[in-house]
Scaffold this motif. Sequence first.
Motif, PDB file in Angstrom:
ATOM      1  N   LEU A 187     -11.047   4.244  -0.288  1.00 48.28           N
ATOM      2  CA  LEU A 187      -9.855   4.684  -0.997  1.00 48.28           C
ATOM      3  C   LEU A 187     -10.095   5.887  -1.887  1.00 48.28           C
ATOM      4  O   LEU A 187      -9.283   6.807  -1.916  1.00 48.28           O
ATOM      5  CB  LEU A 187      -9.262   3.509  -1.772  1.00 48.28           C
ATOM      6  CG  LEU A 187      -8.665   2.443  -0.843  1.00 48.28           C
ATOM      7  CD1 LEU A 187      -8.162   1.263  -1.638  1.00 48.28           C
ATOM      8  CD2 LEU A 187      -7.546   3.030  -0.003  1.00 48.28           C
ATOM      9  N   MET A 198      -3.868   0.181  -6.850  1.00 48.12           N
ATOM     10  CA  MET A 198      -4.514   0.076  -5.545  1.00 48.12           C
ATOM     11  C   MET A 198      -5.589  -0.998  -5.567  1.00 48.12           C
ATOM     12  O   MET A 198      -5.714  -1.792  -4.631  1.00 48.12           O
ATOM     13  CB  MET A 198      -5.137   1.435  -5.203  1.00 48.12           C
ATOM     14  CG  MET A 198      -5.386   1.605  -3.753  1.00 48.12           C
ATOM     15  SD  MET A 198      -3.810   1.607  -2.881  1.00 48.12           S
ATOM     16  CE  MET A 198      -4.377   1.450  -1.229  1.00 48.12           C
ATOM     17  N   ARG A 251      -4.438   4.130  -9.228  1.00 44.14           N
ATOM     18  CA  ARG A 251      -5.770   3.597  -8.929  1.00 44.14           C
ATOM     19  C   ARG A 251      -5.828   2.107  -9.251  1.00 44.14           C
ATOM     20  O   ARG A 251      -6.293   1.298  -8.459  1.00 44.14           O
ATOM     21  CB  ARG A 251      -6.811   4.370  -9.720  1.00 44.14           C
ATOM     22  CG  ARG A 251      -8.226   4.002  -9.352  1.00 44.14           C
ATOM     23  CD  ARG A 251      -9.218   5.040  -9.825  1.00 44.14           C
ATOM     24  NE  ARG A 251      -9.209   5.183 -11.271  1.00 44.14           N
ATOM     25  CZ  ARG A 251      -8.943   6.325 -11.923  1.00 44.14           C
ATOM     26  NH1 ARG A 251      -8.655   7.400 -11.239  1.00 44.14           N
ATOM     27  NH2 ARG A 251      -8.964   6.376 -13.244  1.00 44.14           N
ATOM     28  N   LEU A 266      -1.803   8.893 -11.538  1.00 41.75           N
ATOM     29  CA  LEU A 266      -2.934   8.632 -10.654  1.00 41.75           C
ATOM     30  C   LEU A 266      -3.768   7.463 -11.163  1.00 41.75           C
ATOM     31  O   LEU A 266      -4.260   6.643 -10.393  1.00 41.75           O
ATOM     32  CB  LEU A 266      -3.783   9.889 -10.517  1.00 41.75           C
ATOM     33  CG  LEU A 266      -3.080  10.990  -9.711  1.00 41.75           C
ATOM     34  CD1 LEU A 266      -3.858  12.293  -9.804  1.00 41.75           C
ATOM     35  CD2 LEU A 266      -2.917  10.579  -8.263  1.00 41.75           C
ATOM     36  N   VAL A 307       2.352   7.220  -7.336  1.00 40.69           N
ATOM     37  CA  VAL A 307       1.628   8.420  -7.743  1.00 40.69           C
ATOM     38  C   VAL A 307       2.375   9.697  -7.356  1.00 40.69           C
ATOM     39  O   VAL A 307       1.809  10.774  -7.417  1.00 40.69           O
ATOM     40  CB  VAL A 307       0.221   8.470  -7.122  1.00 40.69           C
ATOM     41  CG1 VAL A 307      -0.579   7.260  -7.551  1.00 40.69           C
ATOM     42  CG2 VAL A 307       0.293   8.559  -5.607  1.00 40.69           C
ATOM     43  N   PHE A 323      -4.760  13.588  -3.264  1.00 43.60           N
ATOM     44  CA  PHE A 323      -4.202  13.710  -4.619  1.00 43.60           C
ATOM     45  C   PHE A 323      -4.958  14.628  -5.541  1.00 43.60           C
ATOM     46  O   PHE A 323      -4.491  14.958  -6.594  1.00 43.60           O
ATOM     47  CB  PHE A 323      -4.075  12.320  -5.247  1.00 43.60           C
ATOM     48  CG  PHE A 323      -3.170  11.442  -4.452  1.00 43.60           C
ATOM     49  CD1 PHE A 323      -1.810  11.717  -4.414  1.00 43.60           C
ATOM     50  CD2 PHE A 323      -3.650  10.387  -3.707  1.00 43.60           C
ATOM     51  CE1 PHE A 323      -0.958  10.939  -3.671  1.00 43.60           C
ATOM     52  CE2 PHE A 323      -2.807   9.612  -2.959  1.00 43.60           C
ATOM     53  CZ  PHE A 323      -1.444   9.878  -2.937  1.00 43.60           C
ATOM     54  N   LEU A 346      -6.445  -3.041   6.878  1.00 44.11           N
ATOM     55  CA  LEU A 346      -5.043  -3.122   6.524  1.00 44.11           C
ATOM     56  C   LEU A 346      -4.189  -3.143   7.779  1.00 44.11           C
ATOM     57  O   LEU A 346      -4.383  -2.324   8.676  1.00 44.11           O
ATOM     58  CB  LEU A 346      -4.674  -1.921   5.663  1.00 44.11           C
ATOM     59  CG  LEU A 346      -5.392  -1.924   4.332  1.00 44.11           C
ATOM     60  CD1 LEU A 346      -5.019  -0.688   3.544  1.00 44.11           C
ATOM     61  CD2 LEU A 346      -5.044  -3.169   3.543  1.00 44.11           C
ATOM     62  N   LEU A 355       0.794  -1.223   0.000  1.00 45.35           N
ATOM     63  CA  LEU A 355       0.000   0.000   0.000  1.00 45.35           C
ATOM     64  C   LEU A 355       0.822   1.267   0.000  1.00 45.35           C
ATOM     65  O   LEU A 355       0.533   2.181  -0.765  1.00 45.35           O
ATOM     66  CB  LEU A 355      -0.979  -0.026   1.167  1.00 45.35           C
ATOM     67  CG  LEU A 355      -1.933  -1.209   1.054  1.00 45.35           C
ATOM     68  CD1 LEU A 355      -2.942  -1.196   2.181  1.00 45.35           C
ATOM     69  CD2 LEU A 355      -2.655  -1.207  -0.282  1.00 45.35           C
ATOM     70  N   TYR A 415      -8.045   9.214  -1.775  1.00 48.36           N
ATOM     71  CA  TYR A 415      -7.451   9.714  -3.016  1.00 48.36           C
ATOM     72  C   TYR A 415      -7.777  11.190  -3.201  1.00 48.36           C
ATOM     73  O   TYR A 415      -6.905  12.021  -3.465  1.00 48.36           O
ATOM     74  CB  TYR A 415      -7.989   8.878  -4.168  1.00 48.36           C
ATOM     75  CG  TYR A 415      -7.622   9.396  -5.522  1.00 48.36           C
ATOM     76  CD1 TYR A 415      -6.349   9.159  -6.044  1.00 48.36           C
ATOM     77  CD2 TYR A 415      -8.530  10.117  -6.278  1.00 48.36           C
ATOM     78  CE1 TYR A 415      -6.006   9.637  -7.283  1.00 48.36           C
ATOM     79  CE2 TYR A 415      -8.193  10.593  -7.519  1.00 48.36           C
ATOM     80  CZ  TYR A 415      -6.926  10.352  -8.023  1.00 48.36           C
ATOM     81  OH  TYR A 415      -6.595  10.833  -9.248  1.00 48.36           O
ATOM     82  N   TYR A 456       1.934   2.659  -3.219  1.00 47.67           N
ATOM     83  CA  TYR A 456       1.019   3.516  -3.976  1.00 47.67           C
ATOM     84  C   TYR A 456       1.528   4.945  -4.007  1.00 47.67           C
ATOM     85  O   TYR A 456       1.520   5.612  -5.039  1.00 47.67           O
ATOM     86  CB  TYR A 456      -0.363   3.453  -3.336  1.00 47.67           C
ATOM     87  CG  TYR A 456      -1.357   4.418  -3.901  1.00 47.67           C
ATOM     88  CD1 TYR A 456      -2.029   4.102  -5.078  1.00 47.67           C
ATOM     89  CD2 TYR A 456      -1.640   5.626  -3.277  1.00 47.67           C
ATOM     90  CE1 TYR A 456      -2.958   4.984  -5.609  1.00 47.67           C
ATOM     91  CE2 TYR A 456      -2.554   6.508  -3.789  1.00 47.67           C
ATOM     92  CZ  TYR A 456      -3.218   6.184  -4.962  1.00 47.67           C
ATOM     93  OH  TYR A 456      -4.111   7.049  -5.491  1.00 47.67           O
ATOM     94  N   LEU A 457       1.981   5.399  -2.854  1.00 52.44           N
ATOM     95  CA  LEU A 457       2.454   6.777  -2.770  1.00 52.44           C
ATOM     96  C   LEU A 457       3.683   6.982  -3.637  1.00 52.44           C
ATOM     97  O   LEU A 457       3.899   8.061  -4.183  1.00 52.44           O
ATOM     98  CB  LEU A 457       2.778   7.112  -1.317  1.00 52.44           C
ATOM     99  CG  LEU A 457       1.697   7.735  -0.451  1.00 52.44           C
ATOM    100  CD1 LEU A 457       1.394   9.144  -0.966  1.00 52.44           C
ATOM    101  CD2 LEU A 457       0.431   6.919  -0.444  1.00 52.44           C
TER     102      LEU A 457
END
Lengths: 311, 553, 110, 489, 492
Positions: free
Chosen positions: D425, B158, B155, B151, B143, D433, D385, B136, D429, B139-140
């Motif tokens: 999520l 993810m 997505r 992105l 992106v 973002f 998680l 997880l 996001y 992901y950072l």
Amino acid sequence: MTGAIFDIVLCLLILAVALAAILGRDLFGSVVFFIVYGLLVALAWTRLGAVDVALAEAAIGAGLTGVLLVGAVARLRRGGVVEPTPPRPLARGAQMGICVLAAGLVGAAIAGLDPDAAGLTATVAQNLEASGVGNPVTAVLLNFRGYDTLLETVVLLVVLIGVWSLAEDRYWGGRPGLRQHAKPGGVLATYGRFLPPLGLLAGVYVVWAGTDQPGGAFQGGTILAAVWLLVAMAGLVDAPPVTARRLRLTIVAGPALFLAVAVAGIFMGGFLHLPPEHAKQLIQTIEAGLALSIAATLALLVAGPPQRGAR
Amino acid sequence: MIVSGPLLPFAALALPLLLGLLAAVPAMRPRVLMLLPIAPLPALALALSGPTGEHTELPVLLLGVRLGLDATGAMFLGASALLWALAGVFATAYMRRTHKREVFVAFWCLTLTGNLGVFLARDAVTFYVSFTAVSLPAYLLIVHDATREALRAGRIYMILALVGETSLLVGLIIACAHADSLVISQVRDALADAPGREAALALMLIGLGIKAGLVPLHVWLPLAHPQAPTPASAVLSGAIVKAGIFGMLVLLPAGAGMANWSLALVAAGLGGAYFGIVAGLGQNGAKAALAYSTVSQMGLMIAAAGAAPLADAPAEFAAVIALYAVHHGLAKGALFMSVGVAGQVNGRARHALLAAVALLALSVAGLPLTGGAVAKTALKSGLEGPAATLVAASAAGTALLLLHVWVLLRRSSAHGSRPGRLLWAPFLAAGATALVLPWLLAPAVGVKASYVLSAANLWSATWPLLAAAAIAAAVIGLRIGVPRIPAGDLVVVAERMVPPAVSRRPAPSHPGPRRGMRRLDPIDRLERGLRRWSTAGPVLLGTAVVLAALFLA
Amino acid sequence: MTGLDTATLFAWCGAGLIGIGLYGFLANRHMLRRLVAFNVVGSGIFLVFGASGARRADLGPDPVPQALIITGIVVALATTALLVALVIRYADLAGRATLPEDEPGDDGKE
Amino acid sequence: MNQALPLIILATALVPSLITFFLAEDRVWVRNALNLGGAVLKLALVVFMLAEVGRGQVYQTEFELVPGLSLVLRIDALSLLFVTLSTVLWLLTTVYAIAYLHGGKNLPRFFGFFSLCVFATTGIAFSGSLITFFLFYELLTLATWPLVVHKGDAASIRAGRTYLGYTLTGSAILLVGIVWLESLTGPVAFAAPPQLAGLDAWSLRAIFLLLIAGLGVKAALVGLHVWLPQAMVAPAPVSALLHAVAVVKAGAFGIVRVVYDIYGIALVQEIDMGLPLAAIASATILFGSIRALTQHGLKPLLAYSTVSQVSYIVLGAALFSQTAVVGGLVHLVHQGLMKITLFFCAGVFDERAGVHDIDEIDGIGARLPWTSVAFTLGALGMIGLPPIAGFASKWYLGTGGLEAGQPWVVAVLAVSTLLNGAYFLPVLYRIWFREPGPNAAAAETEGPAMLLAPPIATAALALAAGLFAAAALSPLGWATLIVERQYAP
Amino acid sequence: MILPALAPALSVAVPLAAAFLAVVAPRPRLLVGVTVPAMLAVMALAVLGVRQGGPLVLAVGGWEPPLGIALVADGLSTAFLVATALTIGTVLVVALPQFPIRQNETRAGWAFWPLAFLLWAALNAVFLSGDLFNIYVAIEFVTLATLALVALEGKAKQVEAAMRYAMFALFGSLAYLLGVALLYAAHGTLDIGLLAQLPAQDTASLVAAGLITAGLAAKTALFPFHAWLPPAHAGAPAPASAMLSALVPKASFYVLLRFWFDAMPEAAGAIALQLLGALGATAIVYGSILAVRQNRLKQLVAYSTVAQIGYLFLVFPLAGGSAEPQPWTAGAWTGSVFHAVSHAFAKAAMFLAVGHAVLAAGHDRMSAMDGLTRRMPMTAFALGVSAVTLMGLPPSGGFTAKFLLLTAAFASGQVLWAAIIVLGGVLAAAYLFRPLARAFLPDRGRYGTVPRAQQALPLALAMLSVVLGIVSAAPYDFLQTGRPAAAEEGLE
């Protein structure tokens, strides 16, 4: 045998007059029939040997109630209130049916009663000595079941307050009833002068006699009230304003006296206990007080709430 | 907090985590990138010190953390730690000007912790937690540039990561429930005859396969790797995907009962290897093509991992696979770094770069004498029959694909700024290690140099390259156009089929207060009737009569 | 109560009065008529009460029911007095002596 | 002391509540000192009690109201699990509410009822008998309603109506079940479960259904959940109370009590009620998640998420497995920590940036980073998680499901996890973002420490609960203790 | 031990004396200030006496039944006496500023006080009486005082309501009186204690039972004889409404309870009892539905009374009709008494609180409630707390009552009544929701206010109903003092 026939005829008459009072087309007629009915019932009471009740029925049941109703009819007529039309036949039939059923049930209950049940006659007779009075009915009313009577006198007080509280606010402090304008020198005025002394005498006698013979505070009080009403109708006296202290003292005096005796009894053996040695005097005192208050209250009840402006 | 056993494994995980937290301290911000190379050092030290057979236990953490290291793990750990360290150095230079460096560093460290944790975990929960920690936060990293494409890639990543995590969790739960233990070795053994074995295996393989780029679960790879900043791509392709393979190695039970699964995995792996090549050749971007190369290479490793349970000595074979992974990880890491370097280099240096890349590419394709040859030969030794042949033959494809990459890299334009040593050095170090390290490690996994250098093996390593050269010449000579394949292949198809996300409903309009009271009008009528004495009276009298009658009855 | 002695006769008469009075009480809509009917029922009940206390001619009439009836008569008078006052007041205020729901053609709408 | 301590703990919430009602609006400091003081005192007492109960101490107080209706306060390990949660969260929520509602109207009323809710919740936890449970359960219903309608606008009133409609009907059904049961067995105490084995199975089923339906309203089982999303109109501290501290928890806690302390799981299985209950819980889990997917507003999304998450607890209780019940019980705490974090954050988003809808949250992470971090932790924990607390619950639930021979449970967990991811999520996001939207652009900076500290604290707690799950005093450790001590066969 | 023995007599005598004084010397402040504490002291005496010495039986005038009248103060009657004292005591204090007597005496300002004291005395007389005819007089006393209070506002609507009430009440009196006459004719006694010892299966007794039951049901406003109640109770001034709704129907219900459980415990047929229960159940549902539909606050509260009265009648199917005491009868019997008492407190509190809201707003439309929690928090709180009792939610006497009734319903296998009891609580919530919710709305327009001390009184009364639920053990035990044999078996 003649007695039996008389009784049967009386019963039929009573029923017939009752029907007439109920079904009469004219309201005033109905009320008149009702007064007649009351007198016939009083007659029936004498046939049953209940003279005290007969007196009460005649004076209160027929007399005062009749006066109240007649007065009411007159007021409504004056106010132009129309009578409603009778209900539809179907509804009437149902109502009638259910009433017949109810009466039948009561009849069945009567039929099922034990014919030899003695009630409390003997018990009352045994205790009459200690009650301080000779009239068993008075003994029950003022001694054995004096508590009932205490409440009953207060009931009259409640009703008087209730009637007064139906006054219009602006008339508070005024005098009860409408001002009577008897024709000077008319029948009413004459009777108004002539009758009071006699009536007063009769009333006091009935009260006084009540301890040992039929009569008592209620019957006597009713007579006194009637006398006062007659005089008032004659325009000779007027009721004091409802706010008058002495008037209020008068209506409260009887019950208050009764209550005082009852509470004083606590220190003499129990609530409402009348020691046999003083019972007679106490009962007479109470009766006197009650008669005064009852007379005033009944008269004021007939007069109705204040309908005139305060001074 | 009580730790029993050696402290180093704990430190290997704790340090990156602490550094990650440190990144959040405002005072650290100016120098935050300096943390990156330091973070994996304890792990590297641990890997170099080799397996000890001892366990480190932290009973209060999670459901009781248990760490340990065996030979396979040491190789994975060491190579990964090294790559992370080198990529970290690379990043100190490469990421200098980007925004939100502290966020990048924090998540880098977090991902690193997870990645290392996977190799160190000896209990299922720690393994799972680490696996998630690598999935997880990555992901950072993907992106980070926050471009539209990044992105989108994020997505898709993810979604798949989440599906993978969930599958893995469920699979692990099934296995652990049967084992009634969290210790991985016991879990694995118990899984051999667990009642829900098929489901557990399927789910775990989905979870691990997504990470490892198992076709068709690979779709995130070619999207994510090009979009991530270059150092991140390097670790993604070089280290992170290895977590999947490692998982397969430690979790798949051995024994004849695994025959069907083994066959399936081998088939899927090899299929993926070839698919990766084909799809990679259809790419326009170097990083995308490299990502497909990773898919392809991972396919080989998956095939091997699939064969492992049936091997005579699964543990040894696992070490062999680890060796392959070490080489691929470092080489691929270096190749990705080269893309970053290429973007900033011109002139002679660019030629040198292209030469180095070519060498690395050939190594990956198994050119004799390179580290790649060692790895590939060793790998083939554990495979039999057509599988071995197919693995050998895939080298041709690999060569072609990397040639394609090389061509794309050569064509790419540079921005002219001179790259610093901090870009060159890690690239070179990784590349050099990739070429050399397999030779050093080979004895440890039972592969002798003489075997690698035997004629048969030399030939089997060489002919695919020759074939590749021939095909390349033909293609170039005949100007055969390679059809373009969009990066992410299947997902692109899927995206077109699924309506754009699940649309949210507009805010619900609250219905007004109920006004249905009018329907109760009969009640009003009834109430009016009951108020009427000429109705209520008879009812009342009737009730009295009925009650009396009932009493009498 | 075998045979048709005086007491039973008047008790039956009382039952009849109760029936007649109840009918008047239920069927009439004019409040004063209801009051008349109420009093008829009342005296019917008193008759039943009193007659049942007069069953034993040998002992004479039972004084307890008599006392209770006198009390009852006074209570009935009191009730009538209050009701009459209410009716008159209502007639003053509303111009009628019937409850609104008893008005012909009225659905009891408020 | 054993007699008095439960009463003292109850008083720590009741006394501030009663006094607060009668404080003038402007006596802010007295009010805050009272409520915070009560919360701190309670926390201290609960910590003391944790140690004592951990050592095996039992606290019990009992007095009879009328025959068959006794007030029994009894503190066992399970009570303390719930009480500790609500106490910690009460303290934090009070801090948060003081900051959140600062300068608002009708605050004495608000804090009075708030503390009353906590009192009722504590009572629920301490209940030693079914009827005592009911008494406090009803009190909770009532004390919560004024909070739901606190804002006093049309939507609040509507929500309040729905809330009362559902919860009161639920309690009525519950009462029927209780009285029916007690008419068969006499008063039901948790410590000494009634002998039900000999009773008619159909009566037992009917009673079970009544009890569960009654409790299910507060636990927001599917079909009975309607009030919960509507109640979102209330201020954020109230949402925290409804979703984490008290209300839904009370329902779930009650279901655990019914299944384990009254019927006993073996009997539940025997009368074929275990599977249906598990199925309903699973349906709720999935339903809540699917509904959450389509929500427009942030708080409704969180509300549906609660619908889904609370049923984990029910699911754990319904499975014939010790591990599963550990999972369910620990989720009581875990969900509380995570969900309260989310609501705290949602409140801050609303308060500082006017964010109500998910559309408005774009780029808020840049403006409100700490809140956003806390929110993110909460959301990730909800997804399950690791190492945030939620995963431990799932792990135990899944393992327990398998132990119980119900492998489909694992599938439910898996699907739910995916759905959780699917609705959380995108929000994360957007927070991190997306380019800052108008709300983020206009947002104030992060607010007073009292507004910020609670979500960060709860997020940290949620993280710690997962990270140190194996510790003896972690929620998981405590849940294991409960099961070993009270529900071991 | 003469002091406790005084209590029954003083319970009637003290308010009577106060009433007489109020007629003659209208000084409400002084009268209330003396009477209320005095009565509370008398109540304390009574409670002490009953607790220590068991039921107090006082033969009035020293004449033992059947000749004389016995006053009986057992647990049941004392409970009603105390409830009445607390309720009326509070009401009178609340009424002080509403019925002032200043320089110029006003009609209502004067009449209210004697009427209130007389009602108090009348109610106490009913609760204490052990004689069926004496009860008739007392109940007529109650009725007439009530009639006067209903008409006290003096507008056409109130007079009309009083007349309508009179129809039902007079019919009830007649039926009751006829029943009493038949009972005397059959048994030669009217004493409840003596009647209990006699066989009661003869026609007259049973017809009497039917008449008495129907008559009292009409006075209690049992569905379908309830239609007089809402206009009557809603029309009166709030303090009067409080007394009327809280206590007056209880008086006739009390007599029914005495009649069926003390005087003729064996006469009831199962079907008749079920019929009464069914009417009660219908009242609960029907009254609640109508309450929901009301747009006037006082009407709503009055319809609530119609619904709440329904619960009382469930005691008949749940506890009555069996010669042999059943294990659940004590629960049901006590439950109904608990309900009567806690409803008295709660309903009085509610009427008083609503009265304050109406005073402040100047009208009794729903919007009088707007913003009440802010304007008059104590009043709003009082409403809320009394609503809790009416809904039968814990911790309140209403809940204890409901719990006991429910338990009895299940124990006796009459699940239908259980369902109704439970449904009633939900319905109560439905009709109380609207006013309570509006209290949370912001207030629009201009409102007056009521002094805080005044607001506190309804709240105190409402809290009483809650206290009754929290410390219900003592009242429960107390009620069992001298309880009728039919209800003696309890859930021990």
